[in-house]
Design a protein around this motif. Structure first.
Motif, PDB file in Angstrom:
ATOM      1  N   ILE A  99       0.866  -1.179   0.000  1.00  0.00           N
ATOM      2  CA  ILE A  99       0.000   0.000   0.000  1.00  0.00           C
ATOM      3  C   ILE A  99       0.897   1.222   0.000  1.00  0.00           C
ATOM      4  CG2 ILE A  99      -1.700   1.322   1.295  1.00  0.00           C
ATOM      5  CD1 ILE A  99      -2.800  -1.324   2.362  1.00  0.00           C
ATOM      6  N   VAL A 100       0.859   1.955  -1.092  1.00  0.00           N
ATOM      7  CA  VAL A 100       1.689   3.145  -1.256  1.00  0.00           C
ATOM      8  C   VAL A 100       0.769   4.312  -1.596  1.00  0.00           C
ATOM      9  CG1 VAL A 100       3.603   4.209  -2.496  1.00  0.00           C
ATOM     10  CG2 VAL A 100       3.623   1.737  -2.069  1.00  0.00           C
ATOM     11  N   ALA A 101       0.716   5.289  -0.678  1.00  0.00           N
ATOM     12  CA  ALA A 101      -0.169   6.438  -0.857  1.00  0.00           C
ATOM     13  C   ALA A 101      -1.600   5.928  -1.050  1.00  0.00           C
ATOM     14  CB  ALA A 101       0.304   7.318  -2.006  1.00  0.00           C
ATOM     15  N   ALA A 102      -2.218   6.224  -2.197  1.00  0.00           N
ATOM     16  CA  ALA A 102      -3.604   5.808  -2.448  1.00  0.00           C
ATOM     17  C   ALA A 102      -3.671   4.611  -3.386  1.00  0.00           C
ATOM     18  CB  ALA A 102      -4.404   6.969  -3.012  1.00  0.00           C
ATOM     19  N   THR A 103      -2.592   3.828  -3.485  1.00  0.00           N
ATOM     20  CA  THR A 103      -2.526   2.733  -4.444  1.00  0.00           C
ATOM     21  C   THR A 103      -2.213   1.412  -3.747  1.00  0.00           C
ATOM     22  OG1 THR A 103      -1.759   4.222  -6.191  1.00  0.00           O
ATOM     23  CG2 THR A 103      -1.362   1.869  -6.512  1.00  0.00           C
ATOM     24  N   LEU A 104      -2.940   0.369  -4.142  1.00  0.00           N
ATOM     25  CA  LEU A 104      -2.622  -0.974  -3.681  1.00  0.00           C
ATOM     26  C   LEU A 104      -1.985  -1.722  -4.843  1.00  0.00           C
ATOM     27  CD1 LEU A 104      -4.634  -3.331  -1.422  1.00  0.00           C
ATOM     28  CD2 LEU A 104      -3.689  -4.224  -3.554  1.00  0.00           C
ATOM     29  N   ARG A 105      -0.818  -2.275  -4.589  1.00  0.00           N
ATOM     30  CA  ARG A 105      -0.087  -3.033  -5.592  1.00  0.00           C
ATOM     31  C   ARG A 105       0.020  -4.489  -5.148  1.00  0.00           C
ATOM     32  NH1 ARG A 105       4.993   1.232  -5.941  1.00  0.00           N
ATOM     33  NH2 ARG A 105       3.823   2.996  -6.864  1.00  0.00           N
ATOM     34  N   ALA A 106      -0.125  -5.375  -6.100  1.00  0.00           N
ATOM     35  CA  ALA A 106      -0.002  -6.809  -5.796  1.00  0.00           C
ATOM     36  C   ALA A 106       0.823  -7.490  -6.876  1.00  0.00           C
ATOM     37  CB  ALA A 106      -1.374  -7.456  -5.693  1.00  0.00           C
ATOM     38  N   ALA A 124      -8.692  -9.265  -7.745  1.00  0.00           N
ATOM     39  CA  ALA A 124      -9.708  -8.467  -7.068  1.00  0.00           C
ATOM     40  C   ALA A 124      -9.144  -7.967  -5.748  1.00  0.00           C
ATOM     41  CB  ALA A 124     -10.968  -9.291  -6.833  1.00  0.00           C
ATOM     42  N   ILE A 125      -9.804  -6.958  -5.194  1.00  0.00           N
ATOM     43  CA  ILE A 125      -9.417  -6.398  -3.892  1.00  0.00           C
ATOM     44  C   ILE A 125     -10.640  -6.403  -2.994  1.00  0.00           C
ATOM     45  CG2 ILE A 125      -8.473  -4.406  -2.665  1.00  0.00           C
ATOM     46  CD1 ILE A 125      -7.273  -3.480  -5.338  1.00  0.00           C
ATOM     47  N   THR A 132     -14.349  -9.213  -2.748  1.00  0.00           N
ATOM     48  CA  THR A 132     -14.334  -8.293  -3.897  1.00  0.00           C
ATOM     49  C   THR A 132     -15.058  -6.998  -3.539  1.00  0.00           C
ATOM     50  OG1 THR A 132     -16.370  -9.299  -4.777  1.00  0.00           O
ATOM     51  CG2 THR A 132     -14.271 -10.202  -5.559  1.00  0.00           C
ATOM     52  N   GLN A 133     -15.018  -6.608  -2.255  1.00  0.00           N
ATOM     53  CA  GLN A 133     -15.768  -5.437  -1.826  1.00  0.00           C
ATOM     54  C   GLN A 133     -15.219  -4.132  -2.414  1.00  0.00           C
ATOM     55  OE1 GLN A 133     -14.422  -7.686   0.288  1.00  0.00           O
ATOM     56  NE2 GLN A 133     -16.235  -8.795   0.996  1.00  0.00           N
ATOM     57  N   VAL A 134     -13.941  -4.107  -2.743  1.00  0.00           N
ATOM     58  CA  VAL A 134     -13.306  -2.883  -3.236  1.00  0.00           C
ATOM     59  C   VAL A 134     -13.205  -2.891  -4.765  1.00  0.00           C
ATOM     60  CG1 VAL A 134     -11.214  -1.468  -3.157  1.00  0.00           C
ATOM     61  CG2 VAL A 134     -12.027  -2.627  -1.088  1.00  0.00           C
ATOM     62  N   GLN A 135     -12.794  -4.018  -5.326  1.00  0.00           N
ATOM     63  CA  GLN A 135     -12.642  -4.126  -6.780  1.00  0.00           C
ATOM     64  C   GLN A 135     -13.074  -5.513  -7.227  1.00  0.00           C
ATOM     65  OE1 GLN A 135      -8.835  -2.974  -9.000  1.00  0.00           O
ATOM     66  NE2 GLN A 135      -8.794  -5.195  -9.228  1.00  0.00           N
ATOM     67  N   ALA A 136     -13.972  -5.587  -8.206  1.00  0.00           N
ATOM     68  CA  ALA A 136     -14.383  -6.872  -8.775  1.00  0.00           C
ATOM     69  C   ALA A 136     -13.222  -7.488  -9.544  1.00  0.00           C
ATOM     70  CB  ALA A 136     -15.586  -6.673  -9.687  1.00  0.00           C
ATOM     71  N   SER A 148      -4.075  -0.734  -8.315  1.00  0.00           N
ATOM     72  CA  SER A 148      -5.320   0.023  -8.430  1.00  0.00           C
ATOM     73  C   SER A 148      -5.331   1.130  -7.394  1.00  0.00           C
ATOM     74  CB  SER A 148      -6.545  -0.875  -8.224  1.00  0.00           C
ATOM     75  OG  SER A 148      -6.706  -1.778  -9.289  1.00  0.00           O
ATOM     76  N   VAL A 149      -5.936   2.244  -7.767  1.00  0.00           N
ATOM     77  CA  VAL A 149      -6.153   3.332  -6.829  1.00  0.00           C
ATOM     78  C   VAL A 149      -7.342   2.959  -5.947  1.00  0.00           C
ATOM     79  CG1 VAL A 149      -6.775   5.754  -6.580  1.00  0.00           C
ATOM     80  CG2 VAL A 149      -5.190   5.043  -8.386  1.00  0.00           C
ATOM     81  N   VAL A 150      -7.170   3.103  -4.635  1.00  0.00           N
ATOM     82  CA  VAL A 150      -8.186   2.668  -3.685  1.00  0.00           C
ATOM     83  C   VAL A 150      -8.488   3.811  -2.714  1.00  0.00           C
ATOM     84  CG1 VAL A 150      -8.717   1.039  -1.821  1.00  0.00           C
ATOM     85  CG2 VAL A 150      -7.483   0.252  -3.851  1.00  0.00           C
ATOM     86  N   ASP A 151      -9.759   3.989  -2.397  1.00  0.00           N
ATOM     87  CA  ASP A 151     -10.163   4.956  -1.375  1.00  0.00           C
ATOM     88  C   ASP A 151     -10.071   4.250  -0.025  1.00  0.00           C
ATOM     89  OD1 ASP A 151     -11.136   7.111  -0.015  1.00  0.00           O
ATOM     90  OD2 ASP A 151     -13.226   6.835  -0.643  1.00  0.00           O
ATOM     91  N   PHE A 152      -8.866   4.216   0.526  1.00  0.00           N
ATOM     92  CA  PHE A 152      -8.609   3.457   1.741  1.00  0.00           C
ATOM     93  C   PHE A 152      -9.330   4.053   2.949  1.00  0.00           C
ATOM     94  CE2 PHE A 152      -4.699   2.505  -0.741  1.00  0.00           C
ATOM     95  CZ  PHE A 152      -4.819   1.122  -0.771  1.00  0.00           C
ATOM     96  N   VAL A 153      -9.672   3.173   3.873  1.00  0.00           N
ATOM     97  CA  VAL A 153     -10.239   3.561   5.162  1.00  0.00           C
ATOM     98  C   VAL A 153      -9.266   3.124   6.238  1.00  0.00           C
ATOM     99  CG1 VAL A 153     -12.143   3.267   6.788  1.00  0.00           C
ATOM    100  CG2 VAL A 153     -12.604   3.375   4.321  1.00  0.00           C
ATOM    101  N   SER A 154      -8.818   4.042   7.032  1.00  0.00           N
ATOM    102  CA  SER A 154      -7.839   3.717   8.066  1.00  0.00           C
ATOM    103  C   SER A 154      -8.407   2.700   9.042  1.00  0.00           C
ATOM    104  CB  SER A 154      -7.428   4.993   8.816  1.00  0.00           C
ATOM    105  OG  SER A 154      -6.373   4.723   9.724  1.00  0.00           O
ATOM    106  N   GLY A 155      -7.596   1.718   9.371  1.00  0.00           N
ATOM    107  CA  GLY A 155      -7.995   0.673  10.308  1.00  0.00           C
ATOM    108  C   GLY A 155      -8.528  -0.575   9.658  1.00  0.00           C
TER     109      GLY A 155
END
Length: 209
Positions: A99-106, A124-125, A132-136, A148-155
């Motif tokens: 997780i880097v900034a607003a991006t999740l990399r796998a 999927a994320i 698949t709650q974040v990305q199908a 993918s750019v993700v609107d992360f929620v802390s915690g």
């Protein structure tokens, strides 16, 4: 499937004496008849044979066309390999999630399949394991990494899920362990002078605090 062979053929023709009949055979080599000897089947251009096939074996269908002058021409298929097993996945620990900034990399190692090559991967994320709650699931071809750019929620913990499908259409999936997104700093603590539970304003020692 490993329960039989189906084949069809076309474009055989004879402008002089016309096509009379066909013979077909099944082999483990091009033009071969190791599995089933050449068998006359009339003018049919589609035929099947129920039989137990061997996983990983490539089978060829050969056809001989006879005209009414008893002249013949032969042709063979490109071969089909039997694959009844899904790809073998790497271990879940082999999936690298960052997780880097607003991006999740796998990224992950290639799946393995000894019978047929990999066809494509989907990923999927989710906020739950294998979710698949974040990305199908998204097809990324044969790439073994994506972001993918993700609107992360802390915690919350985020999980990557990967599905790999082989050329036979069989698939297997693997899911990462969760990666915690933490955007909040630690809570401020209290620093006291002295080793006790109360703050010390004065001391007589000059060699320690």
């Amino acid at each position: 499937k490993d329960t039989g062979i189906k084949a069809h053929w076309y474009d055989f023709q004879d402008l002089e004496s016309t096509v009379d009949y066909f013979e077909w055979a099944i082999g483990t080599s091009a033009s071969g008849s190791e599995v089933m000897n050449f068998t006359r089947i009339g003018s049919n251009v589609t035929f099947s044979r129920n039989m137990k096939l061997t996983n990983g074996q490539t089978y060829f269908v050969s056809v001989v066309c006879f005209n009414k002058a008893k002249l013949q021409i032969a042709s063979s298929s490109k071969g089909v390999t039997v694959d009844i097993t899904a790809p073998v996945t790497p271990k879940a620990d082999d999936i690298l999630v960052e997780i880097v900034a607003a991006t999740l990399r796998a990224s992950w190692p290639d799946f393995f399949d000894s019978e047929s090559p990999m066809w494509y991967y989907k990923w999927a994320i989710g906020t739950r394991k294998c979710g698949t709650q974040v990305q199908a699931y998204t097809n990324i071809g044969l790439a073994t990494n994506s972001s993918s750019v993700v609107d992360f929620v802390s915690g919350l913990r985020y999980y990557a899920s990967i599905v790999g499908r082989n050329r036979a259409g069989l698939s297997a999936n693997i899911c990462s362990s969760g990666s915690l997104y933490d955007a909040s700093p630690p809570l401020v603590g209290v620093v006291r002078d002295g080793a006790g539970t109360t703050d010390v304003d004065y001391q007589v020692s000059t060699s320690s605090l």
